[in-house]
Scaffold this active site. Structure first.
Site, PDB file in Angstrom:
ATOM      1  N   ASP A 130       0.869  -1.180   0.000  1.00  0.00           N
ATOM      2  CA  ASP A 130       0.000   0.000   0.000  1.00  0.00           C
ATOM      3  C   ASP A 130       0.905   1.229   0.000  1.00  0.00           C
ATOM      4  OD1 ASP A 130      -2.386   1.579   0.296  1.00  0.00           O
ATOM      5  OD2 ASP A 130      -2.005   1.748   2.444  1.00  0.00           O
ATOM      6  N   SER A 131       0.293   2.396  -0.170  1.00  0.00           N
ATOM      7  CA  SER A 131       1.062   3.637  -0.067  1.00  0.00           C
ATOM      8  C   SER A 131       1.559   3.883   1.357  1.00  0.00           C
ATOM      9  CB  SER A 131       0.177   4.809  -0.481  1.00  0.00           C
ATOM     10  OG  SER A 131      -0.962   4.859   0.366  1.00  0.00           O
ATOM     11  N   TYR A 176      -1.125   8.315  -2.351  1.00  0.00           N
ATOM     12  CA  TYR A 176      -1.221   7.986  -3.769  1.00  0.00           C
ATOM     13  C   TYR A 176      -2.449   8.670  -4.402  1.00  0.00           C
ATOM     14  CZ  TYR A 176       2.149   4.007  -4.018  1.00  0.00           C
ATOM     15  OH  TYR A 176       3.261   3.204  -4.051  1.00  0.00           O
ATOM     16  N   GLY A 177      -3.483   8.881  -3.589  1.00  0.00           N
ATOM     17  CA  GLY A 177      -4.774   9.334  -4.118  1.00  0.00           C
ATOM     18  C   GLY A 177      -4.724  10.491  -5.109  1.00  0.00           C
ATOM     19  N   CYS A 216      -4.562  -1.651  -1.748  1.00  0.00           N
ATOM     20  CA  CYS A 216      -4.715  -0.225  -1.994  1.00  0.00           C
ATOM     21  C   CYS A 216      -5.673  -0.084  -3.172  1.00  0.00           C
ATOM     22  CB  CYS A 216      -3.349   0.353  -2.340  1.00  0.00           C
ATOM     23  SG  CYS A 216      -3.381   2.084  -2.800  1.00  0.00           S
ATOM     24  N   ASN A 217      -6.793   0.546  -2.928  1.00  0.00           N
ATOM     25  CA  ASN A 217      -7.778   0.727  -4.003  1.00  0.00           C
ATOM     26  C   ASN A 217      -7.208   1.605  -5.116  1.00  0.00           C
ATOM     27  OD1 ASN A 217     -10.728  -0.151  -2.799  1.00  0.00           O
ATOM     28  ND2 ASN A 217      -9.294   0.463  -1.220  1.00  0.00           N
ATOM     29  N   THR A 218      -6.418   2.611  -4.716  1.00  0.00           N
ATOM     30  CA  THR A 218      -5.874   3.550  -5.699  1.00  0.00           C
ATOM     31  C   THR A 218      -4.878   2.839  -6.621  1.00  0.00           C
ATOM     32  OG1 THR A 218      -6.040   5.182  -3.922  1.00  0.00           O
ATOM     33  CG2 THR A 218      -4.867   5.850  -5.920  1.00  0.00           C
ATOM     34  N   GLU A 256      -1.949   8.456   8.638  1.00  0.00           N
ATOM     35  CA  GLU A 256      -0.506   8.166   8.606  1.00  0.00           C
ATOM     36  C   GLU A 256       0.198   8.738   9.845  1.00  0.00           C
ATOM     37  OE1 GLU A 256       1.662   6.506   6.350  1.00  0.00           O
ATOM     38  OE2 GLU A 256      -0.202   5.606   5.667  1.00  0.00           O
ATOM     39  N   CYS A 293     -11.121   2.819   0.678  1.00  0.00           N
ATOM     40  CA  CYS A 293      -9.691   3.111   0.823  1.00  0.00           C
ATOM     41  C   CYS A 293      -9.243   2.335   2.044  1.00  0.00           C
ATOM     42  CB  CYS A 293      -9.469   4.602   1.031  1.00  0.00           C
ATOM     43  SG  CYS A 293      -7.781   5.019   1.561  1.00  0.00           S
ATOM     44  N   THR A 294      -8.122   1.624   1.929  1.00  0.00           N
ATOM     45  CA  THR A 294      -7.741   0.705   3.011  1.00  0.00           C
ATOM     46  C   THR A 294      -7.295   1.435   4.282  1.00  0.00           C
ATOM     47  OG1 THR A 294      -5.555   0.529   1.976  1.00  0.00           O
ATOM     48  CG2 THR A 294      -7.157  -1.214   1.501  1.00  0.00           C
ATOM     49  N   HIS A 295      -7.028   2.732   4.182  1.00  0.00           N
ATOM     50  CA  HIS A 295      -6.725   3.474   5.403  1.00  0.00           C
ATOM     51  C   HIS A 295      -7.964   3.646   6.288  1.00  0.00           C
ATOM     52  CE1 HIS A 295      -2.970   4.627   3.410  1.00  0.00           C
ATOM     53  NE2 HIS A 295      -2.566   5.172   4.546  1.00  0.00           N
TER      54      HIS A 295
HETATM   55  N1  DGL Z   1      -4.865   3.128   1.027  1.00  0.00           N
HETATM   56  C1  DGL Z   1      -5.005   3.549  -0.293  1.00  0.00           C
HETATM   57  C2  DGL Z   1      -6.294   3.132  -0.958  1.00  0.00           C
HETATM   58  O1  DGL Z   1      -6.850   2.119  -0.591  1.00  0.00           O
HETATM   59  C3  DGL Z   1      -4.446   4.853  -0.771  1.00  0.00           C
HETATM   60  C4  DGL Z   1      -4.416   6.030   0.097  1.00  0.00           C
HETATM   61  C5  DGL Z   1      -3.545   7.083  -0.515  1.00  0.00           C
HETATM   62  O2  DGL Z   1      -2.339   6.897  -0.509  1.00  0.00           O
HETATM   63  O3  DGL Z   1      -4.086   8.080  -1.004  1.00  0.00           O
HETATM   64  O4  DGL Z   1      -6.751   3.759  -1.867  1.00  0.00           O
END
Ligand code: DGL
Length: 289
Positions: free
Chosen positions: A13-14, A45-46, A76-78, A155, A187-189
């Site tokens: 993931d990011s 990453y978004g 990571c969805n992104t 984060e 988003c996994t966060h």
């Molecule tokens: N955790 C990530 C996701 O699922 C990306 C979050 C990010 O870095 O913007 O999209």
């Protein structure tokens, strides 16, 4: 290369978000060795262009392959939206599991016909998301919010407190006022602020975290690729970050509820290489999960 039983599953993931997926994989596959990679040098990453996220994901995959990863979970969805198709094309022998917002279960579950989706701008702008909407959301209305600024707060370990609450309130109020009864965590966060989201959304709203389904899929793929045999010893979990290893070790230990061994990496010419000394959280002697 023939996979061996003690070869790890790798999750990336990011940042710390993918740990919300890793914890379900760890529970489901208790003897499988795990590697986690957080590209914190590039988080979030978004807001980044898809080509850039694609290049990072490819560099990460090469690094993980060199560590004998037998399956990679793009937690990571992104990155899934930007890179999964091209990763599968570039590494055809390696099984990948990706993540996408749970629009299909959300559409199936809603009774009001209104579903909130929390994901990043990169995910919302992707073709993969457009396809998801076209296939599964034709009979419901989606209310989307990119939760700008939430990933950096997570984060920093700020999972509650005034600033995080205020930001989330700004994301949730419009969709709640519109009558959503289901909110998809795309988003996994975001599962790490699920208690706060639940409190703000109230008891009539269901929240969907796709991580358990992703862990099930990872297990299914291992069986399908006949690499399901587990190692014998206690499992190892080794984490890498392109950010600050000590800061990652302490936040990851807090999020997973146990210590994690962490090594630092740096990017050079599109490839990852190790920094020298390993960092370790001081909360305990072992790093098994
Ligand atoms: N955790 C990530 C996701 O699922 C990306 C979050 C990010 O870095 O913007 O999209």
């Amino acid at each position: 290369m023939q996979a061996r039983p003690d070869d790890p599953i790798a999750v990336f993931d990011s940042g710390v978000g993918g740990l919300s997926v890793l914890r379900h994989i760890a529970a489901r596959l208790p003897q499988t060795n795990l590697i986690y990679l957080a590209d914190q040098g590039h988080v979030p990453y978004g807001p980044r262009p898809a080509e850039e996220v694609r290049a990072f994901s490819e560099g990460i995959t090469r690094f993980l392959l060199a560590r004998r990863a037998r399956l990679i979970v793009v937690a990571c969805n992104t990155a899934t939206a930007a890179a999964l198709t091209s990763l599968r094309g570039t590494f055809p022998d390696l099984p990948f599991v990706g993540m996408e917002p749970a629009v299909k279960p959300g559409a199936r579950q809603t009774r009001s016909g209104r579903v909130g989706v929390l994901a990043t701008a990169g995910t919302f702008e992707s073709q993969r998301y457009a396809d998801l909407m076209a296939r599964f959301a034709s009979n419901v209305t989606l209310y989307e919010n990119p939760c700008q600024g939430l990933v950096p707060l997570i984060e920093q370990g700020r999972l509650d407190g005034a600033e995080t609450e205020q930001l989330l309130q700004g994301c949730l109020v419009p969709m709640l006022s519109a009558g959503v009864d289901t909110i998809v965590l795309g988003c996994t966060h975001y599962p790490f602020v699920l208690p706060l989201i639940a409190r703000l959304a109230g008891p009539g709203v269901s929240l969907i975290d796709p991580a358990p389904a992703v862990a099930r899929q990872a297990q299914r793929l291992l069986v399908e690729h006949e690499v399901a045999a587990d190692g014998n010893g206690p499992r190892t979990l080794l984490a890498y970050t392109t950010g600050d290893p000590a800061a990652f070790a302490s936040l990851a230990a807090r999020l997973l509820g146990q210590p994690v061994a962490v090594r630092g990496l740096r990017w050079r010419d599109g490839a990852l290489e190790p920094l020298s000394a390993p960092a370790r959280a001081t909360t305990g002697p072992d790093h098994t999960v």
